[in-house]
Design a protein around this motif. Structure first.
Motif, PDB file in Angstrom:
ATOM      1  N   GLN A 190       0.854  -1.191   0.000  1.00 36.55           N
ATOM      2  CA  GLN A 190       0.000   0.000   0.000  1.00 36.55           C
ATOM      3  C   GLN A 190       0.885   1.235   0.000  1.00 36.55           C
ATOM      4  O   GLN A 190       1.722   1.406   0.889  1.00 36.55           O
ATOM      5  N   LYS A 191       0.706   2.108  -0.993  1.00 41.16           N
ATOM      6  CA  LYS A 191       1.459   3.356  -1.019  1.00 41.16           C
ATOM      7  C   LYS A 191       0.913   4.288   0.059  1.00 41.16           C
ATOM      8  O   LYS A 191      -0.295   4.525   0.143  1.00 41.16           O
ATOM      9  N   GLU A 192       1.801   4.786   0.894  1.00 39.39           N
ATOM     10  CA  GLU A 192       1.416   5.717   1.950  1.00 39.39           C
ATOM     11  C   GLU A 192       1.680   7.160   1.542  1.00 39.39           C
ATOM     12  O   GLU A 192       1.208   8.073   2.181  1.00 39.39           O
ATOM     13  N   GLY A 193       2.467   7.350   0.502  1.00 46.18           N
ATOM     14  CA  GLY A 193       2.719   8.691  -0.022  1.00 46.18           C
ATOM     15  C   GLY A 193       4.050   9.267   0.412  1.00 46.18           C
ATOM     16  O   GLY A 193       4.924   8.578   0.934  1.00 46.18           O
ATOM     17  N   VAL A 194       4.175  10.564   0.186  1.00 43.15           N
ATOM     18  CA  VAL A 194       5.398  11.297   0.495  1.00 43.15           C
ATOM     19  C   VAL A 194       5.529  11.458   2.002  1.00 43.15           C
ATOM     20  O   VAL A 194       4.582  11.858   2.677  1.00 43.15           O
ATOM     21  N   ILE A 195       6.710  11.141   2.530  1.00 42.32           N
ATOM     22  CA  ILE A 195       6.938  11.369   3.954  1.00 42.32           C
ATOM     23  C   ILE A 195       8.013  12.411   4.205  1.00 42.32           C
ATOM     24  O   ILE A 195       8.159  12.899   5.320  1.00 42.32           O
ATOM     25  N   PHE A 196       8.756  12.763   3.155  1.00 41.85           N
ATOM     26  CA  PHE A 196       9.783  13.802   3.299  1.00 41.85           C
ATOM     27  C   PHE A 196      10.018  14.475   1.960  1.00 41.85           C
ATOM     28  O   PHE A 196      10.240  13.802   0.951  1.00 41.85           O
ATOM     29  N   THR A 197       9.937  15.790   1.953  1.00 41.63           N
ATOM     30  CA  THR A 197      10.279  16.591   0.784  1.00 41.63           C
ATOM     31  C   THR A 197      11.394  17.529   1.201  1.00 41.63           C
ATOM     32  O   THR A 197      11.204  18.350   2.105  1.00 41.63           O
ATOM     33  N   PRO A 198      12.559  17.418   0.598  1.00 42.50           N
ATOM     34  CA  PRO A 198      13.681  18.261   0.990  1.00 42.50           C
ATOM     35  C   PRO A 198      13.446  19.717   0.588  1.00 42.50           C
ATOM     36  O   PRO A 198      12.684  19.995  -0.343  1.00 42.50           O
ATOM     37  N   ASP A 199      14.109  20.609   1.290  1.00 42.18           N
ATOM     38  CA  ASP A 199      13.984  22.021   0.931  1.00 42.18           C
ATOM     39  C   ASP A 199      15.342  22.691   0.710  1.00 42.18           C
ATOM     40  O   ASP A 199      15.427  23.904   0.665  1.00 42.18           O
ATOM     41  N   HIS A 200      16.407  21.893   0.536  1.00 39.38           N
ATOM     42  CA  HIS A 200      17.715  22.463   0.249  1.00 39.38           C
ATOM     43  C   HIS A 200      17.757  22.879  -1.225  1.00 39.38           C
ATOM     44  O   HIS A 200      16.942  22.431  -2.037  1.00 39.38           O
ATOM     45  N   PRO A 201      18.688  23.755  -1.623  1.00 41.24           N
ATOM     46  CA  PRO A 201      18.716  24.276  -2.997  1.00 41.24           C
ATOM     47  C   PRO A 201      18.822  23.209  -4.085  1.00 41.24           C
ATOM     48  O   PRO A 201      18.296  23.389  -5.179  1.00 41.24           O
ATOM     49  N   ASP A 202      19.484  22.091  -3.827  1.00 43.73           N
ATOM     50  CA  ASP A 202      19.629  21.054  -4.836  1.00 43.73           C
ATOM     51  C   ASP A 202      18.392  20.179  -4.978  1.00 43.73           C
ATOM     52  O   ASP A 202      18.364  19.271  -5.802  1.00 43.73           O
ATOM     53  N   ALA A 203      17.370  20.425  -4.194  1.00 45.38           N
ATOM     54  CA  ALA A 203      16.173  19.590  -4.221  1.00 45.38           C
ATOM     55  C   ALA A 203      15.205  19.991  -5.326  1.00 45.38           C
ATOM     56  O   ALA A 203      14.234  19.301  -5.563  1.00 45.38           O
ATOM     57  N   PHE A 204      15.464  21.089  -6.007  1.00 46.24           N
ATOM     58  CA  PHE A 204      14.521  21.600  -6.987  1.00 46.24           C
ATOM     59  C   PHE A 204      15.100  21.539  -8.390  1.00 46.24           C
ATOM     60  O   PHE A 204      16.272  21.802  -8.609  1.00 46.24           O
ATOM     61  N   TYR A 205      14.280  21.210  -9.331  1.00 41.03           N
ATOM     62  CA  TYR A 205      14.674  21.035 -10.726  1.00 41.03           C
ATOM     63  C   TYR A 205      14.611  22.379 -11.440  1.00 41.03           C
ATOM     64  O   TYR A 205      13.525  22.880 -11.719  1.00 41.03           O
ATOM     65  N   PRO A 206      15.749  23.008 -11.751  1.00 39.83           N
ATOM     66  CA  PRO A 206      15.716  24.351 -12.327  1.00 39.83           C
ATOM     67  C   PRO A 206      15.577  24.392 -13.852  1.00 39.83           C
ATOM     68  O   PRO A 206      15.375  25.442 -14.412  1.00 39.83           O
ATOM     69  N   GLY A 207      15.725  23.288 -14.535  1.00 38.07           N
ATOM     70  CA  GLY A 207      15.607  23.335 -15.983  1.00 38.07           C
ATOM     71  C   GLY A 207      16.068  22.049 -16.642  1.00 38.07           C
ATOM     72  O   GLY A 207      16.442  21.099 -15.959  1.00 38.07           O
ATOM     73  N   PRO A 208      16.055  22.008 -17.978  1.00 41.08           N
ATOM     74  CA  PRO A 208      16.316  20.762 -18.700  1.00 41.08           C
ATOM     75  C   PRO A 208      17.746  20.235 -18.582  1.00 41.08           C
ATOM     76  O   PRO A 208      17.977  19.060 -18.843  1.00 41.08           O
ATOM     77  N   ASP A 209      18.692  21.062 -18.184  1.00 37.57           N
ATOM     78  CA  ASP A 209      20.083  20.610 -18.094  1.00 37.57           C
ATOM     79  C   ASP A 209      20.499  20.261 -16.671  1.00 37.57           C
ATOM     80  O   ASP A 209      21.680  20.089 -16.400  1.00 37.57           O
ATOM     81  N   TYR A 210      19.535  20.152 -15.757  1.00 39.91           N
ATOM     82  CA  TYR A 210      19.849  19.928 -14.349  1.00 39.91           C
ATOM     83  C   TYR A 210      19.080  18.736 -13.822  1.00 39.91           C
ATOM     84  O   TYR A 210      18.050  18.359 -14.364  1.00 39.91           O
ATOM     85  N   TRP A 211      19.569  18.192 -12.745  1.00 38.89           N
ATOM     86  CA  TRP A 211      18.912  17.090 -12.047  1.00 38.89           C
ATOM     87  C   TRP A 211      18.767  17.490 -10.590  1.00 38.89           C
ATOM     88  O   TRP A 211      19.684  18.040 -10.000  1.00 38.89           O
ATOM     89  N   SER A 212      17.631  17.242 -10.016  1.00 35.73           N
ATOM     90  CA  SER A 212      17.451  17.528  -8.593  1.00 35.73           C
ATOM     91  C   SER A 212      17.618  16.242  -7.812  1.00 35.73           C
ATOM     92  O   SER A 212      17.417  15.158  -8.342  1.00 35.73           O
ATOM     93  N   ASP A 213      18.009  16.353  -6.558  1.00 40.10           N
ATOM     94  CA  ASP A 213      18.174  15.133  -5.785  1.00 40.10           C
ATOM     95  C   ASP A 213      17.733  15.317  -4.353  1.00 40.10           C
ATOM     96  O   ASP A 213      17.710  16.400  -3.826  1.00 40.10           O
ATOM     97  N   CYS A 214      17.357  14.211  -3.770  1.00 41.30           N
ATOM     98  CA  CYS A 214      16.972  14.182  -2.366  1.00 41.30           C
ATOM     99  C   CYS A 214      17.985  13.372  -1.578  1.00 41.30           C
ATOM    100  O   CYS A 214      18.291  13.684  -0.454  1.00 41.30           O
ATOM    101  N   ARG A 215      18.528  12.356  -2.195  1.00 41.00           N
ATOM    102  CA  ARG A 215      19.393  11.428  -1.483  1.00 41.00           C
ATOM    103  C   ARG A 215      20.855  11.809  -1.531  1.00 41.00           C
ATOM    104  O   ARG A 215      21.600  11.509  -0.628  1.00 41.00           O
ATOM    105  N   ASP A 216      21.295  12.404  -2.631  1.00 42.13           N
ATOM    106  CA  ASP A 216      22.719  12.511  -2.915  1.00 42.13           C
ATOM    107  C   ASP A 216      23.231  13.943  -2.859  1.00 42.13           C
ATOM    108  O   ASP A 216      23.841  14.425  -3.808  1.00 42.13           O
ATOM    109  N   ILE A 217      22.987  14.623  -1.766  1.00 45.65           N
ATOM    110  CA  ILE A 217      23.471  15.986  -1.660  1.00 45.65           C
ATOM    111  C   ILE A 217      24.896  16.006  -1.122  1.00 45.65           C
ATOM    112  O   ILE A 217      25.323  15.116  -0.404  1.00 45.65           O
TER     113      ILE A 217
END
Length: 70
Positions: free
Chosen positions: A38-65
Motif C-alpha cells: 500500500q502506497k502511503e505517499g510522500v513522507i519527506f520533501t527536501p527544501d535544500h537548494p539542490d532539491a529543486f529542478y531548475p531546468g532541462p540541463d539539471y537534475w534535482s536530488d533528495c538522497r545525494d546531496i
C-alpha cells in the motif's frame, strides 16, 4: 525496508514530473506479494537548494546531496 509488529515499511525515492525527488513510504503485511503493498505517499520533501529542478540541463536530488565541508 524494516519490519515492526508484522508490518513491513519500505522507504524509497519517488520522482515527480519535474524530476524532483522525495522520500516515499509503502507498507505491507506480506512483502512477498506485490499486490499487498500500500502506497502511503510522500513522507519527506527536501527544501535544500539542490532539491529543486531548475531546468532541462539539471537534475534535482533528495538522497545525494553534498554537504558543506564534505
Amino acid at each position: 525496508m524494516i519490519e515492526r509488529d508484522g508490518i513491513f515499511y519500505m522507504y524509497y525515492t519517488g520522482v515527480n514530473n519535474q524530476i524532483a525527488q522525495t522520500i516515499m513510504l509503502a507498507t505491507s503485511t506480506n512483502p512477498a506479494e506485490p499486490a499487498n503493498w500500500q502506497k502511503e505517499g510522500v513522507i519527506f520533501t527536501p527544501d535544500h537548494p539542490d532539491a529543486f529542478y531548475p531546468g532541462p540541463d539539471y537534475w534535482s536530488d533528495c538522497r545525494d546531496i553534498e554537504l558543506p565541508g564534505s
